[in-house]
Design an enzyme around this catalytic site. Structure first.
Site, PDB file in Angstrom:
ATOM      1  N   GLU A 194     -11.516   1.339 -10.851  1.00  0.00           N
ATOM      2  CA  GLU A 194     -11.146   0.387 -11.916  1.00  0.00           C
ATOM      3  C   GLU A 194     -11.946   0.543 -13.209  1.00  0.00           C
ATOM      4  O   GLU A 194     -11.387   0.440 -14.309  1.00  0.00           O
ATOM      5  CB  GLU A 194     -11.243  -1.062 -11.395  1.00  0.00           C
ATOM      6  CG  GLU A 194     -10.163  -1.432 -10.381  1.00  0.00           C
ATOM      7  CD  GLU A 194     -10.413  -0.867  -8.988  1.00  0.00           C
ATOM      8  OE1 GLU A 194     -11.563  -0.469  -8.719  1.00  0.00           O
ATOM      9  OE2 GLU A 194      -9.474  -0.802  -8.175  1.00  0.00           O
TER      10      GLU A 194
ATOM     11  N   ARG B 149       0.991   3.829  -3.287  1.00  0.00           N
ATOM     12  CA  ARG B 149       0.394   5.157  -3.060  1.00  0.00           C
ATOM     13  C   ARG B 149       1.460   6.231  -2.829  1.00  0.00           C
ATOM     14  O   ARG B 149       1.440   7.284  -3.470  1.00  0.00           O
ATOM     15  CB  ARG B 149      -0.551   5.114  -1.855  1.00  0.00           C
ATOM     16  CG  ARG B 149      -1.718   4.167  -2.064  1.00  0.00           C
ATOM     17  CD  ARG B 149      -2.728   4.283  -0.938  1.00  0.00           C
ATOM     18  NE  ARG B 149      -3.602   3.111  -0.898  1.00  0.00           N
ATOM     19  CZ  ARG B 149      -4.897   3.138  -0.632  1.00  0.00           C
ATOM     20  NH1 ARG B 149      -5.494   4.280  -0.359  1.00  0.00           N
ATOM     21  NH2 ARG B 149      -5.603   2.024  -0.605  1.00  0.00           N
TER      22      ARG B 149
ATOM     23  N   ASP C 243      -5.376  -9.591  -8.253  1.00  0.00           N
ATOM     24  CA  ASP C 243      -5.487  -8.650  -9.374  1.00  0.00           C
ATOM     25  C   ASP C 243      -4.182  -8.126  -9.980  1.00  0.00           C
ATOM     26  O   ASP C 243      -3.837  -8.410 -11.125  1.00  0.00           O
ATOM     27  CB  ASP C 243      -6.392  -7.470  -8.981  1.00  0.00           C
ATOM     28  CG  ASP C 243      -6.053  -6.825  -7.621  1.00  0.00           C
ATOM     29  OD1 ASP C 243      -5.055  -7.234  -7.011  1.00  0.00           O
ATOM     30  OD2 ASP C 243      -6.782  -5.907  -7.201  1.00  0.00           O
TER      31      ASP C 243
ATOM     32  N   GLU D 209       0.831  -1.215   0.000  1.00  0.00           N
ATOM     33  CA  GLU D 209       0.000   0.000   0.000  1.00  0.00           C
ATOM     34  C   GLU D 209       0.858   1.255   0.000  1.00  0.00           C
ATOM     35  O   GLU D 209       0.582   2.207  -0.728  1.00  0.00           O
ATOM     36  CB  GLU D 209      -0.946   0.014   1.215  1.00  0.00           C
ATOM     37  CG  GLU D 209      -2.024  -1.062   1.188  1.00  0.00           C
ATOM     38  CD  GLU D 209      -3.131  -0.796   0.167  1.00  0.00           C
ATOM     39  OE1 GLU D 209      -3.067   0.201  -0.567  1.00  0.00           O
ATOM     40  OE2 GLU D 209      -4.068  -1.623   0.107  1.00  0.00           O
TER      41      GLU D 209
HETATM   42  C1  DMJ Z   1      -6.044   1.020  -5.268  1.00  0.00           C
HETATM   43  O1  DMJ Z   1      -5.356   1.234  -4.096  1.00  0.00           O
HETATM   44  C2  DMJ Z   1      -5.199   0.335  -6.284  1.00  0.00           C
HETATM   45  O2  DMJ Z   1      -5.767   0.492  -7.534  1.00  0.00           O
HETATM   46  C3  DMJ Z   1      -5.017  -1.114  -5.978  1.00  0.00           C
HETATM   47  O3  DMJ Z   1      -4.237  -1.764  -6.914  1.00  0.00           O
HETATM   48  C4  DMJ Z   1      -6.358  -1.785  -5.875  1.00  0.00           C
HETATM   49  N1  DMJ Z   1      -7.224  -1.115  -5.008  1.00  0.00           N
HETATM   50  C5  DMJ Z   1      -7.310   0.317  -4.967  1.00  0.00           C
HETATM   51  C6  DMJ Z   1      -8.429   0.924  -5.752  1.00  0.00           C
HETATM   52  O4  DMJ Z   1      -9.566   0.223  -5.805  1.00  0.00           O
END
Ligand code: DMJ
Length: 637
Positions: A538, A274, A402, A270
């Site tokens: 997304e 970010r 994902d 995270e």
């Molecule tokens: C974001 O923090 C990023 O896109 C991550 O890869 C998946 N989840 C959230 C957004 O939904």
């Protein structure tokens, strides 16, 4: 009726006995009426019924003769439904109708792709010739593609280039684009999206400045990592949107107040996507050293994660002490988390010329590459001590799976398509989707990617998170991967849009289940606990890619509808935006009192870019977006 003629009861009229012309005809009719009157009511009913039946049969015969076979479908298209079919026949006919519509949709999608290929080929041809400018060679795939004759291009199935991305540019990373140019033009829709960003920023600034998370209902804040996460995640959105005041406020805070010297455990993934991604991207867009310095400091503090027995990183680390460990809730790291730090760590190495970061993540990627998989698909847990997957873990393109797939493709692109094993793993994974996860819902045949529970048993469940995948598939196609990737992308994008469109609020739930049973009335099932919306990006991310590559206006229309729904149901007067509890209840969506930083970092950024007509704004042959929508340069050297 002739004036003065006696009135007759309704039945005589229906039977056509209301003509009072003179003579023989008249007498004959009057005697018929007398006969009719002598009949009992039962006899009259029987006669009426027989006549009615005769009429219907005559209609049926006439219709059959005209259409060949009543209500059937032909190559040319549907015919009208005959009302009098029995229910079995009607069901069969409706099934045929669905199949026909699906066939037409597929044909349409195929045609669309062919048109894109054709259009782009024409563009490519038109643009051939010596590049202008001293350093003006075409960068990225463009340079190679121009060397390849058409026939070979077809054999190799190389990508068409969309007009906007086939640019002659001066340098690999941006640096030349003047984001704060007062002459920059914005459409009305872009201005509305800028306003939404400014509005949220103002609320955050007033009530949560310098804190990680903002709660717009209680007008309070909370910490996750204690690093002003909303600011560092949003800087590049302010830059890309040309919002100078907001950018300067953010820059000043980063310069004067941001410190990673915190006695705090942080999640490697995270904070990497970010904060590290946000700082690096701000550095590339501005060339301001302050962002590089902070990024390097953060990278150094995260490196202890990689000191595990297997070199697969631990999920958490203390920023001050460097103590790294598995998550508090279990022994394993999430697969997507250990494989979604590579773009950022590699970029940090390239920017600082310190190879340690890139080396650490290359080892992880190569290790994961060596592990056994199910047709390219991976379980969602991996152990940092043993380096092995948890075998019975679920396989999904949603949570915890994902971005493993996303970073296979994007790393390959970031490194100038030189790391072949990444492309191979990505191709294998798309093969795995096709073999195990791709299904269509009932009744509208929406294509979706399901899950394998325990790695084996299919579940028709799809997280909203999966909606990054159409954009990724389209990006792959644009970079030379097979055409059927684009075909799947087109269909999945529609599904992701329908996840919004079919809800009463026009906002998607977090998770949907797709109906499998023939004869179902709704494609989507939403369980009460899955009905929340976290302002996730997304779908609009995929709409951005799809529009960039196809210029098909429907993607903009869909994006606008989603933006309006966010404005209607998640905007809090005088405060900002909040996640909501129930997308199925327009009268009571229920606020969660939380503005996720990715709404500013990703959702609004992708929406803004979706409505940009400026081909030089983050061209996709020069930049690759990390998983949090932070653009990082593609390194072709
Ligand atoms: C974001 O923090 C990023 O896109 C991550 O890869 C998946 N989840 C959230 C957004 O939904």
């Amino acid at each position: 009726m002739i004036e003065g003629a006696p009135r007759h009861n309704q039945m005589t009229t229906i039977l056509g006995f209301d003509d009072y012309s003179n003579g023989k005809e008249n007498k004959k009719r009057q005697s018929l009426i007398r006969v009719w009157k002598r009949l009992s009511s039962l006899q009259r009913s029987v006669i009426c019924f027989v006549l009615l039946l005769g009429g219907i049969s005559a209609l049926y015969i006439v219709n059959s003769v005209r259409q060949g076979r009543t209500g059937r479908w032909t190559q040319d298209g549907p015919r009208e439904l005959a009302d009098f079919l029995d229910s079995k026949e009607r069901q069969k006919m409706e099934q045929e109708k669905r199949e026909y519509i699906q066939k037409m949709k597929e044909k349409h999608a195929q045609q669309q792709v062919m048109e894109i290929v054709k259009k782009n080929k024409e563009n490519t041809k038109r643009k051939k010739g010596p590049p202008s400018g001293n350093r003006g060679a075409k960068l990225g795939q463009g340079a190679d593609m121009d060397q390849i004759p058409d026939e070979k291009e077809r054999q190799l199935n190389l990508p068409p280039k969309s007009a906007g991305d086939d640019l002659v540019v001066d340098q690999a990373s941006d640096g030349t684009y003047d984001y704060f140019d007062p002459q920059r033009q914005y459409s009305e829709k872009q201005k509305a999206i800028q306003d939404a960003f400014k509005f949220a920023w103002k609320g955050y600034k007033q009530h949560a400045w310098g804190h990680d998370e903002y709660h717009p209902i209680s007008k309070s804040h909370s910490e996750w990592f204690g690093v002003g996460l909303t600011i560092v995640d949003s800087i590049d959105t302010a830059i890309i949107m040309g919002l100078k005041d907001e950018y300067l406020e953010a820059r000043e805070w980063v310069d004067k107040s941001l410190t990673f010297d915190k006695n705090k455990d942080v999640n490697l993934f995270e904070i990497t996507i970010r904060a590290l991604g946000g700082l690096l991207s701000a550095y590339h867009l501005t060339k301001d050293e302050v962002f590089k310095t902070k990024a390097r400091d953060l990278g150094n503090r995260l490196l202890p994660c990689f000191k595990s027995p297997s070199k697969v990183p631990f999920s958490d680390v203390n920023l001050r002490t460097g103590n790294a460990h598995p998550p508090r809730w279990g022994p394993d790291s999430s697969t997507s988390e250990v494989t979604t730090i590579q773009l950022e760590f590699r970029d940090l190495s390239r920017v600082t010329k310190d190879t340690r970061y890139e080396h650490a993540i290359d080892v992880v990627s190569e290790h994961v590459h060596s592990l056994p998989k199910t047709d390219g698909l991976v379980p969602i847990f991996i152990n940092a001590n043993t380096g092995s997957f948890r075998n019975s873990a679920t396989i999904t393109f949603g949570a915890r799976g994902d971005s493993y797939y996303e970073y296979l493709l994007k790393q390959w692109i970031q490194t100038g398509k030189k790391k072949d094993y990444l492309k191979k793993d990505y191709m294998a994974a798309v093969g795995g989707i096709k073999a195990h996860l791709l299904r269509e819902s009932e009744p509208n045949k929406l294509l979706y990617i399901g899950e394998l529970l325990g790695g084996r048993s299919f579940s028709p469940k799809m997280d909203h998170l999966v909606c990054f995948m159409p954009g990724t598939l389209a990006l792959g196609y644009q970079n030379g991967l097979p055409q059927d990737h684009m075909e799947i992308a087109i269909k999945l994008t529609r599904t992701c849009y329908e996840m919004y469109n079919k809800m009463p609020t026009k906002l998607s739930p977090e998770i949907v289940y797709f109906n499998q049973a023939p004869g179902s009335s709704d494609d989507l099932i939403v369980k009460p606990l899955d009905a929340h919306n976290l302002l996730r990006p997304e779908t609009v991310e995929s709409l951005f890619y799809m529009y960039r590559f196809t210029r098909d206006k429907k993607y903009r229309e869909w994006g606008w509808q989603i933006f309006l729904a966010f404005m209607k149901y998640t905007k809090i007067d005088g405060a900002g935006f909040s996640s909501i509890n129930n997308v199925k209840s327009p009268s009571n969506p229920g606020y969660k009192d939380k503005l996720e930083s990715f709404f500013l970092a990703e959702t609004l950024k992708y929406l803004f870019l979706l409505f940009s007509d400026d081909p030089k704004l983050i061209p996709l042959d020069k930049f690759v977006f990390n998983s949090e929508a932070h653009p990082l340069p593609i390194y072709t050297e």
